[in-house]
Design a protein around this motif. Structure first.
Motif, PDB file in Angstrom:
ATOM      1  N   GLY A   4       0.776  -0.730   0.013  1.00  0.00           N
ATOM      2  CA  GLY A   4      -0.021  -0.123  -0.137  1.00  0.00           C
ATOM      3  C   GLY A   4       1.054   1.287   0.015  1.00  0.00           C
ATOM      4  O   GLY A   4      -0.091   2.221   0.593  1.00  0.00           O
ATOM      5  N   GLY A   5       2.038   0.981  -0.742  1.00  0.00           N
ATOM      6  CA  GLY A   5       2.691   2.562  -0.538  1.00  0.00           C
ATOM      7  C   GLY A   5       3.842   2.307   0.588  1.00  0.00           C
ATOM      8  O   GLY A   5       3.737   1.884   1.848  1.00  0.00           O
ATOM      9  N   GLY A   6       4.863   3.354   0.302  1.00  0.00           N
ATOM     10  CA  GLY A   6       5.302   3.753   1.626  1.00  0.00           C
ATOM     11  C   GLY A   6       6.899   2.874   1.215  1.00  0.00           C
ATOM     12  O   GLY A   6       6.871   2.093   0.532  1.00  0.00           O
ATOM     13  N   PHE A   7       8.058   2.678   2.060  1.00  0.00           N
ATOM     14  CA  PHE A   7       9.305   1.910   2.068  1.00  0.00           C
ATOM     15  C   PHE A   7       9.957   1.313   3.029  1.00  0.00           C
ATOM     16  O   PHE A   7       9.700   2.743   4.055  1.00  0.00           O
ATOM     17  N   VAL A   8       9.583   0.424   3.459  1.00  0.00           N
ATOM     18  CA  VAL A   8       9.981  -0.481   4.504  1.00  0.00           C
ATOM     19  C   VAL A   8      11.268  -1.124   4.453  1.00  0.00           C
ATOM     20  O   VAL A   8      11.898  -1.968   3.687  1.00  0.00           O
ATOM     21  N   PHE A   9      12.635  -0.893   5.199  1.00  0.00           N
ATOM     22  CA  PHE A   9      13.501  -1.769   5.274  1.00  0.00           C
ATOM     23  C   PHE A   9      13.374  -2.756   6.997  1.00  0.00           C
ATOM     24  O   PHE A   9      13.313  -1.728   7.398  1.00  0.00           O
ATOM     25  N   ARG A  10      14.160  -3.162   6.074  1.00  0.00           N
ATOM     26  CA  ARG A  10      14.020  -4.733   8.047  1.00  0.00           C
ATOM     27  C   ARG A  10      15.319  -4.807   7.832  1.00  0.00           C
ATOM     28  O   ARG A  10      16.408  -5.094   7.150  1.00  0.00           O
ATOM     29  N   THR A  11      16.283  -4.713   9.279  1.00  0.00           N
ATOM     30  CA  THR A  11      17.081  -4.901   9.480  1.00  0.00           C
ATOM     31  C   THR A  11      17.607  -5.939  10.398  1.00  0.00           C
ATOM     32  O   THR A  11      16.789  -5.980  11.793  1.00  0.00           O
ATOM     33  N   ARG A  12      17.807  -7.309  10.253  1.00  0.00           N
ATOM     34  CA  ARG A  12      17.699  -8.263  11.639  1.00  0.00           C
ATOM     35  C   ARG A  12      19.223  -8.359  11.654  1.00  0.00           C
ATOM     36  O   ARG A  12      20.616  -9.224  11.712  1.00  0.00           O
ATOM     37  N   ASP A  21      14.479  -4.817  13.064  1.00  0.00           N
ATOM     38  CA  ASP A  21      14.741  -2.940  12.927  1.00  0.00           C
ATOM     39  C   ASP A  21      14.045  -2.950  12.127  1.00  0.00           C
ATOM     40  O   ASP A  21      14.637  -3.325  11.069  1.00  0.00           O
ATOM     41  N   TYR A  22      12.716  -2.415  11.570  1.00  0.00           N
ATOM     42  CA  TYR A  22      11.793  -2.101  10.366  1.00  0.00           C
ATOM     43  C   TYR A  22      12.044  -0.617  10.581  1.00  0.00           C
ATOM     44  O   TYR A  22      11.579   0.025  11.067  1.00  0.00           O
ATOM     45  N   ALA A  23      12.545   0.158   9.482  1.00  0.00           N
ATOM     46  CA  ALA A  23      12.439   1.440   9.078  1.00  0.00           C
ATOM     47  C   ALA A  23      11.605   1.265   7.928  1.00  0.00           C
ATOM     48  O   ALA A  23      11.472   1.015   7.145  1.00  0.00           O
ATOM     49  N   VAL A  24      10.807   2.649   8.557  1.00  0.00           N
ATOM     50  CA  VAL A  24       9.233   2.342   7.319  1.00  0.00           C
ATOM     51  C   VAL A  24       9.226   4.162   6.781  1.00  0.00           C
ATOM     52  O   VAL A  24       9.205   5.065   7.761  1.00  0.00           O
ATOM     53  N   LEU A  25       9.736   4.851   5.900  1.00  0.00           N
ATOM     54  CA  LEU A  25       9.351   5.931   5.414  1.00  0.00           C
ATOM     55  C   LEU A  25       7.991   6.115   4.871  1.00  0.00           C
ATOM     56  O   LEU A  25       7.818   5.648   4.119  1.00  0.00           O
ATOM     57  N   ASP A  26       7.304   7.009   5.175  1.00  0.00           N
ATOM     58  CA  ASP A  26       6.310   6.743   4.824  1.00  0.00           C
ATOM     59  C   ASP A  26       5.308   8.771   4.977  1.00  0.00           C
ATOM     60  O   ASP A  26       5.302   9.115   6.188  1.00  0.00           O
ATOM     61  N   ASP A  27       4.835   9.619   4.112  1.00  0.00           N
ATOM     62  CA  ASP A  27       4.412  11.009   3.641  1.00  0.00           C
ATOM     63  C   ASP A  27       5.196  11.294   4.289  1.00  0.00           C
ATOM     64  O   ASP A  27       5.194  12.860   5.307  1.00  0.00           O
ATOM     65  N   GLY A  28       7.523  11.103   4.131  1.00  0.00           N
ATOM     66  CA  GLY A  28       7.813  12.669   4.235  1.00  0.00           C
ATOM     67  C   GLY A  28       8.443  11.678   6.665  1.00  0.00           C
ATOM     68  O   GLY A  28       9.997  12.879   6.451  1.00  0.00           O
ATOM     69  N   ARG A  29       7.728  10.984   6.574  1.00  0.00           N
ATOM     70  CA  ARG A  29       8.143  10.874   8.203  1.00  0.00           C
ATOM     71  C   ARG A  29       9.342   8.897   7.926  1.00  0.00           C
ATOM     72  O   ARG A  29       8.472   7.969   7.308  1.00  0.00           O
ATOM     73  N   MET A  30      10.073   9.154   9.087  1.00  0.00           N
ATOM     74  CA  MET A  30      10.764   7.526   9.506  1.00  0.00           C
ATOM     75  C   MET A  30       9.717   6.895  10.408  1.00  0.00           C
ATOM     76  O   MET A  30       9.865   7.895  11.767  1.00  0.00           O
ATOM     77  N   ARG A  31       9.648   6.098  10.214  1.00  0.00           N
ATOM     78  CA  ARG A  31       8.843   5.840  11.548  1.00  0.00           C
ATOM     79  C   ARG A  31       9.804   3.985  11.923  1.00  0.00           C
ATOM     80  O   ARG A  31      10.809   3.653  11.009  1.00  0.00           O
ATOM     81  N   HIS A  32       9.811   3.885  13.149  1.00  0.00           N
ATOM     82  CA  HIS A  32      10.892   2.701  13.638  1.00  0.00           C
ATOM     83  C   HIS A  32      10.417   1.728  14.571  1.00  0.00           C
ATOM     84  O   HIS A  32       9.854   1.855  15.277  1.00  0.00           O
ATOM     85  N   VAL A  33      10.126   0.687  14.781  1.00  0.00           N
ATOM     86  CA  VAL A  33       9.912   0.109  15.520  1.00  0.00           C
ATOM     87  C   VAL A  33      10.821  -1.262  15.978  1.00  0.00           C
ATOM     88  O   VAL A  33      11.743  -2.223  14.290  1.00  0.00           O
ATOM     89  N   ARG A  34      11.138  -1.882  16.715  1.00  0.00           N
ATOM     90  CA  ARG A  34      11.925  -3.450  17.462  1.00  0.00           C
ATOM     91  C   ARG A  34      10.980  -4.320  17.201  1.00  0.00           C
ATOM     92  O   ARG A  34      10.403  -4.226  18.733  1.00  0.00           O
ATOM     93  N   VAL A  35      11.163  -5.515  16.494  1.00  0.00           N
ATOM     94  CA  VAL A  35      11.106  -6.560  17.861  1.00  0.00           C
ATOM     95  C   VAL A  35      11.927  -7.151  17.773  1.00  0.00           C
ATOM     96  O   VAL A  35      13.086  -7.846  16.650  1.00  0.00           O
ATOM     97  N   SER A  36      11.415  -8.242  19.265  1.00  0.00           N
ATOM     98  CA  SER A  36      12.499  -9.193  19.624  1.00  0.00           C
ATOM     99  C   SER A  36      11.772 -10.772  19.097  1.00  0.00           C
ATOM    100  O   SER A  36      10.480 -10.967  19.599  1.00  0.00           O
TER     101      SER A  36
END
Length: 254
Positions: free
Chosen positions: A172-180, A192-207
């Motif tokens: 559905g759009g946006g750029f998502v990169f995953r670092t394992r 670690d997921y870095a999501v570039l969406d509507d000019g904003r970078m969001r980050h979430v880490r899942v263990s």
């Protein structure tokens, strides 16, 4: 799998921030095969409802319900569950909010013909003790002859692929990169997921906690479950030396 797993034991802020865009950013290419595998498995066991551990936004629950199966969910996130209930057919799906590694209440003990965890959700329980408790809880929820099924990485494949960053397909759009990043000393890895969406970078880490099939079998045996099938994925293909994932099916003996 190339999708952010459903929120099962991660922090509530993850669900609050990402629930409304989860389906836009993260989609699993295995949804159809997962649904087909589970629907076929449901025909093999005793009659009764199905239960998804970590039902999230309904990626698997809703297609199964559309096939006429009675499917329920158990999830820790009210935000993700609200997304599920807002979808067509979602209002009829019963979802209980709670920790799926906790023992079931009296009403849910021995209630289900099939309990499953898809999309790597089981590995989000990032200690052996939590995974042991989850298997014991799943066994207590099953009817005699019922099945419990989960998917997981093979640790050898994780070691071969190693750490690194790669893009994730986004429907559905946006750029998502995953670092394992692997943590062998803890038998864990983080994504670690870095999501570039509507000019904003969001980050979430899942263990996650990874495990060998043999360790999983032992924990399942302690819960009273026995292995009846193991495949190389939801497609049902055989497990081989080149497999990266496994799907393991356990049964509560009648």
């Amino acid at each position: 799998m190339s999708a952010l797993p459903h929120d099962a034991s991660a922090s509530p802020s993850y669900a609050a921030l990402f629930a409304d865009r989860y389906d836009d950013w993260f989609a699993a290419s295995t949804t159809d095969s997962t649904v087909g595998f589970l629907a076929a498995l449901a025909k093999e066991g005793p009659p009764g409802p199905l239960l998804e551990l970590g039902s999230g936004t309904g990626r698997v629950v809703l297609p199964l319900a559309a096939l006429g199966l009675t499917v329920e969910g158990l999830d820790a996130s009210p935000e993700m569950t609200a997304q599920l209930h807002a979808k067509p057919g979602g209002s009829t799906v019963r979802v209980t909010l709670g920790d799926f590694s906790a023992p079931p209440g009296p009403a849910d003990a021995g209630r289900y013909a099939l309990v499953y965890a898809a999309g790597g959700t089981f590995a989000e329980l990032d200690t052996q003790e939590a995974q042991r408790r989850c298997l014991a809880s799943a066994a207590r929820r099953l009817r005699p002859g019922g099945r419990f099924v989960l998917d997981a990485h093979l640790p050898e494949a994780l070691a071969t692929l190693g750490s690194g960053t790669q893009p994730v397909d986004t429907p559905g759009g946006g750029f998502v990169f995953r670092t394992r990043t692997l943590h062998p000393a803890r038998q864990q890895y983080t994504s670690d997921y870095a999501v570039l969406d509507d000019g904003r970078m969001r980050h979430v880490r899942v263990s996650f906690r990874y495990f060998s099939p043999g360790e999983l079998d032992l924990l399942a045996e302690l819960a009273g479950l026995r292995l009846v099938r193991r495949t190389g994925g939801w497609s049902g293909r055989p497990l081989t030396d080149s497999s990266t994932h496994h799907v393991s099916v356990y049964q509560l003996p009648a």
